[in-house]
Design a protein around this motif. Structure first.
Motif, PDB file in Angstrom:
ATOM      1  N   TRP A  85       4.664   0.205  -1.750  1.00  0.00           N
ATOM      2  CA  TRP A  85       5.669   0.564  -0.745  1.00  0.00           C
ATOM      3  C   TRP A  85       5.491  -0.218   0.543  1.00  0.00           C
ATOM      4  O   TRP A  85       6.387  -0.949   0.968  1.00  0.00           O
ATOM      5  CB  TRP A  85       5.598   2.068  -0.448  1.00  0.00           C
ATOM      6  CG  TRP A  85       6.492   2.502   0.676  1.00  0.00           C
ATOM      7  CD1 TRP A  85       7.843   2.311   0.762  1.00  0.00           C
ATOM      8  CD2 TRP A  85       6.105   3.193   1.875  1.00  0.00           C
ATOM      9  NE1 TRP A  85       8.327   2.844   1.940  1.00  0.00           N
ATOM     10  CE2 TRP A  85       7.283   3.394   2.640  1.00  0.00           C
ATOM     11  CE3 TRP A  85       4.892   3.670   2.365  1.00  0.00           C
ATOM     12  CZ2 TRP A  85       7.269   4.050   3.876  1.00  0.00           C
ATOM     13  CZ3 TRP A  85       4.883   4.326   3.588  1.00  0.00           C
ATOM     14  CH2 TRP A  85       6.055   4.511   4.327  1.00  0.00           C
ATOM     15  N   HIS A  86       4.306  -0.105   1.178  1.00  0.00           N
ATOM     16  CA  HIS A  86       4.205  -0.636   2.541  1.00  0.00           C
ATOM     17  C   HIS A  86       4.011  -2.146   2.588  1.00  0.00           C
ATOM     18  O   HIS A  86       4.251  -2.763   3.624  1.00  0.00           O
ATOM     19  CB  HIS A  86       3.139   0.100   3.360  1.00  0.00           C
ATOM     20  CG  HIS A  86       1.715  -0.147   2.975  1.00  0.00           C
ATOM     21  ND1 HIS A  86       1.088  -1.353   3.129  1.00  0.00           N
ATOM     22  CD2 HIS A  86       0.773   0.693   2.468  1.00  0.00           C
ATOM     23  CE1 HIS A  86      -0.173  -1.253   2.736  1.00  0.00           C
ATOM     24  NE2 HIS A  86      -0.387  -0.029   2.317  1.00  0.00           N
ATOM     25  N   ARG A  87       3.616  -2.774   1.481  1.00  0.00           N
ATOM     26  CA  ARG A  87       3.492  -4.229   1.488  1.00  0.00           C
ATOM     27  C   ARG A  87       4.551  -4.911   0.635  1.00  0.00           C
ATOM     28  O   ARG A  87       5.079  -5.961   1.011  1.00  0.00           O
ATOM     29  CB  ARG A  87       2.098  -4.665   1.015  1.00  0.00           C
ATOM     30  CG  ARG A  87       1.912  -6.176   1.128  1.00  0.00           C
ATOM     31  CD  ARG A  87       0.463  -6.593   1.030  1.00  0.00           C
ATOM     32  NE  ARG A  87      -0.060  -6.440  -0.320  1.00  0.00           N
ATOM     33  CZ  ARG A  87      -1.345  -6.626  -0.623  1.00  0.00           C
ATOM     34  NH1 ARG A  87      -2.216  -6.922   0.326  1.00  0.00           N
ATOM     35  NH2 ARG A  87      -1.756  -6.491  -1.863  1.00  0.00           N
ATOM     36  N   GLU A  88       4.872  -4.329  -0.513  1.00  0.00           N
ATOM     37  CA  GLU A  88       5.767  -4.989  -1.463  1.00  0.00           C
ATOM     38  C   GLU A  88       7.222  -4.539  -1.352  1.00  0.00           C
ATOM     39  O   GLU A  88       8.100  -5.137  -1.966  1.00  0.00           O
ATOM     40  CB  GLU A  88       5.267  -4.751  -2.894  1.00  0.00           C
ATOM     41  CG  GLU A  88       3.837  -5.200  -3.143  1.00  0.00           C
ATOM     42  CD  GLU A  88       3.649  -6.698  -3.028  1.00  0.00           C
ATOM     43  OE1 GLU A  88       4.659  -7.431  -3.128  1.00  0.00           O
ATOM     44  OE2 GLU A  88       2.506  -7.143  -2.824  1.00  0.00           O
ATOM     45  N   GLY A  89       7.470  -3.469  -0.596  1.00  0.00           N
ATOM     46  CA  GLY A  89       8.852  -3.037  -0.384  1.00  0.00           C
ATOM     47  C   GLY A  89       9.472  -2.257  -1.522  1.00  0.00           C
ATOM     48  O   GLY A  89      10.704  -2.125  -1.591  1.00  0.00           O
ATOM     49  N   ALA A  90       8.656  -1.717  -2.416  1.00  0.00           N
ATOM     50  CA  ALA A  90       9.179  -0.938  -3.541  1.00  0.00           C
ATOM     51  C   ALA A  90       9.570   0.471  -3.092  1.00  0.00           C
ATOM     52  O   ALA A  90       9.229   0.909  -1.999  1.00  0.00           O
ATOM     53  CB  ALA A  90       8.134  -0.856  -4.649  1.00  0.00           C
ATOM     54  N   TYR A  91      10.298   1.154  -3.953  1.00  0.00           N
ATOM     55  CA  TYR A  91      10.662   2.567  -3.801  1.00  0.00           C
ATOM     56  C   TYR A  91      11.627   2.842  -2.656  1.00  0.00           C
ATOM     57  O   TYR A  91      11.741   3.987  -2.207  1.00  0.00           O
ATOM     58  CB  TYR A  91       9.409   3.440  -3.636  1.00  0.00           C
ATOM     59  CG  TYR A  91       8.444   3.330  -4.786  1.00  0.00           C
ATOM     60  CD1 TYR A  91       8.805   3.748  -6.069  1.00  0.00           C
ATOM     61  CD2 TYR A  91       7.167   2.804  -4.605  1.00  0.00           C
ATOM     62  CE1 TYR A  91       7.920   3.644  -7.131  1.00  0.00           C
ATOM     63  CE2 TYR A  91       6.276   2.699  -5.660  1.00  0.00           C
ATOM     64  CZ  TYR A  91       6.662   3.117  -6.926  1.00  0.00           C
ATOM     65  OH  TYR A  91       5.782   3.012  -7.975  1.00  0.00           O
ATOM     66  N   ARG A  92      12.364   1.839  -2.217  1.00  0.00           N
ATOM     67  CA  ARG A  92      13.346   2.093  -1.163  1.00  0.00           C
ATOM     68  C   ARG A  92      14.462   3.016  -1.651  1.00  0.00           C
ATOM     69  O   ARG A  92      15.153   3.643  -0.837  1.00  0.00           O
ATOM     70  CB  ARG A  92      13.946   0.772  -0.657  1.00  0.00           C
ATOM     71  CG  ARG A  92      12.975  -0.094   0.148  1.00  0.00           C
ATOM     72  CD  ARG A  92      12.473   0.633   1.390  1.00  0.00           C
ATOM     73  NE  ARG A  92      11.786  -0.236   2.326  1.00  0.00           N
ATOM     74  CZ  ARG A  92      10.484  -0.476   2.333  1.00  0.00           C
ATOM     75  NH1 ARG A  92       9.715   0.090   1.423  1.00  0.00           N
ATOM     76  NH2 ARG A  92       9.943  -1.270   3.231  1.00  0.00           N
ATOM     77  N   HIS A  93      14.629   3.122  -2.958  1.00  0.00           N
ATOM     78  CA  HIS A  93      15.646   4.034  -3.495  1.00  0.00           C
ATOM     79  C   HIS A  93      15.196   5.492  -3.418  1.00  0.00           C
ATOM     80  O   HIS A  93      15.996   6.405  -3.629  1.00  0.00           O
ATOM     81  CB  HIS A  93      15.984   3.670  -4.948  1.00  0.00           C
ATOM     82  CG  HIS A  93      14.823   3.729  -5.887  1.00  0.00           C
ATOM     83  ND1 HIS A  93      13.732   2.883  -5.784  1.00  0.00           N
ATOM     84  CD2 HIS A  93      14.565   4.537  -6.960  1.00  0.00           C
ATOM     85  CE1 HIS A  93      12.870   3.162  -6.751  1.00  0.00           C
ATOM     86  NE2 HIS A  93      13.353   4.163  -7.474  1.00  0.00           N
ATOM     87  N   LEU A  94      13.910   5.714  -3.103  1.00  0.00           N
ATOM     88  CA  LEU A  94      13.396   7.076  -2.972  1.00  0.00           C
ATOM     89  C   LEU A  94      13.106   7.457  -1.520  1.00  0.00           C
ATOM     90  O   LEU A  94      13.076   8.640  -1.184  1.00  0.00           O
ATOM     91  CB  LEU A  94      12.112   7.241  -3.790  1.00  0.00           C
ATOM     92  CG  LEU A  94      12.230   7.057  -5.306  1.00  0.00           C
ATOM     93  CD1 LEU A  94      10.861   7.214  -5.962  1.00  0.00           C
ATOM     94  CD2 LEU A  94      13.227   8.039  -5.912  1.00  0.00           C
ATOM     95  N   THR A  95      12.876   6.484  -0.659  1.00  0.00           N
ATOM     96  CA  THR A  95      12.505   6.782   0.725  1.00  0.00           C
ATOM     97  C   THR A  95      13.723   7.177   1.553  1.00  0.00           C
ATOM     98  O   THR A  95      14.865   6.888   1.197  1.00  0.00           O
ATOM     99  CB  THR A  95      11.809   5.578   1.379  1.00  0.00           C
ATOM    100  OG1 THR A  95      12.673   4.430   1.302  1.00  0.00           O
ATOM    101  CG2 THR A  95      10.502   5.268   0.690  1.00  0.00           C
TER     102      THR A  95
END
Length: 299
Positions: free
Chosen positions: A239-249
């Motif tokens: 999340w905080h480095r790779e930018g994943a899970y923006r669909h959940l945040t």
């Protein structure tokens, strides 16, 4: 756990934890520019990347196969129902120190000195007291090794979301192939058990020392949301480095993201052979502990 056995297990845990940190250091840096203390640090002095990768890949293969929805639900049930210990924060630091004393292959420092190094680096940069105390306590979740863990894989390592498709941004993502959730009709979908942009407060992260400590402190401290986020998310690299899970945040998560990023250089780069005088610093940090924690905590 007998003393000699506990030192051996702790040594293995710390060696794995150090190798994980090294890989994270060398994989990339998205740290806050205001972190001054590490600008002159020779980051190439950390152990060889290739050898760390071999050790870390074996670790993650086991972790990625065993961190399932079923395991994570049971871990949280155990957390809520099992009695472990009731003690103050400094006592917990001393307990962790007895477990991992002399176990670190990179330095000759005790665990208390490692924790103080992180806190002191934050303090020297003029960061607020709540961030200093977050630095001091952020690794106390490794007490899981004393309180009961399945192995290293449910104590250390990068964290990720459980209950939906495993992100390809997770380190060694290919090693999820033997995790049964990767083939589950629900858990393998983009949203899985979650709703779009539900927020990380409602998401189950892989169980380990970060998630454990967050659950200990969220109802038993006076820490601000940013400090709790640093504790819970500092290993949440997808999340905080790779930018994943923006669909959940959600918007709240985006607001605390900078705080998490600001904390990570202190977590990764503060370890050195420069000694901290624990007895000299203890009164200062005990005064901070008294500000942010009750005298006794249920662990």
């Amino acid at each position: 756990m007998q003393a000699s056995s506990s030192h051996h297990v702790a040594s293995q845990l710390e060696e794995t934890s150090d190798a994980i940190d090294e890989v994270n250091i060398l994989r990339g840096r998205l740290w806050d520019d205001e972190s001054e203390f590490d600008k002159e640090k020779d980051k190439a002095a950390f152990r060889d990347y290739d050898s760390a990768c071999e050790r870390v890949k074996a670790f993650y293969k086991e972790q990625h196969e065993k961190q399932t929805v079923a395991f994570n639900i049971q871990a949280r049930v155990d957390f809520k129902t099992r009695k472990r210990a009731r003690m103050g924060v400094w006592e917990a630091i001393e307990l962790l120190n007895t477990l991992v004393d002399e176990s670190d292959p990179d330095t000759s420092l005790t665990q208390i000195e490692h924790l103080l190094q992180t806190a002191e680096a934050i303090r020297r940069d003029g960061k607020p007291e709540w961030m200093q105390i977050a630095g001091l306590v952020h690794d106390l979740g490794k007490l899981l090794l004393i309180f009961g863990s399945e192995g290293q894989w449910d104590v250390v390592g990068d964290t990720f979301v459980i209950g939906c498709q495993f992100s390809d941004k997770i380190i060694y993502a290919e090693t999820f192939e033997n995790n049964p959730d990767s083939k589950d009709a629900l858990y393998s979908t983009k949203y899985g058990i979650y709703k779009p942009n539900c927020g990380l407060d409602d998401v189950m992260l892989s169980w380990g020392h970060d998630e454990y400590l967050y659950n200990v402190f969220k109802d038993q401290s006076y820490l601000p949301a940013e400090a709790l986020a640093m504790i819970r998310y500092h290993s949440f690299y997808p999340w905080h480095r790779e930018g994943a899970y923006r669909h959940l945040t959600n918007e709240k998560d985006e607001e605390i993201l900078n705080a998490v990023k600001a904390f990570n250089p202190y977590d990764l780069y503060s370890k050195s052979d420069e000694r901290c005088d624990a007895e000299e610093l203890r009164p200062y940090y005990e005064s901070l502990i008294a500000k942010f924690f009750p005298p006794l905590i249920d662990w």
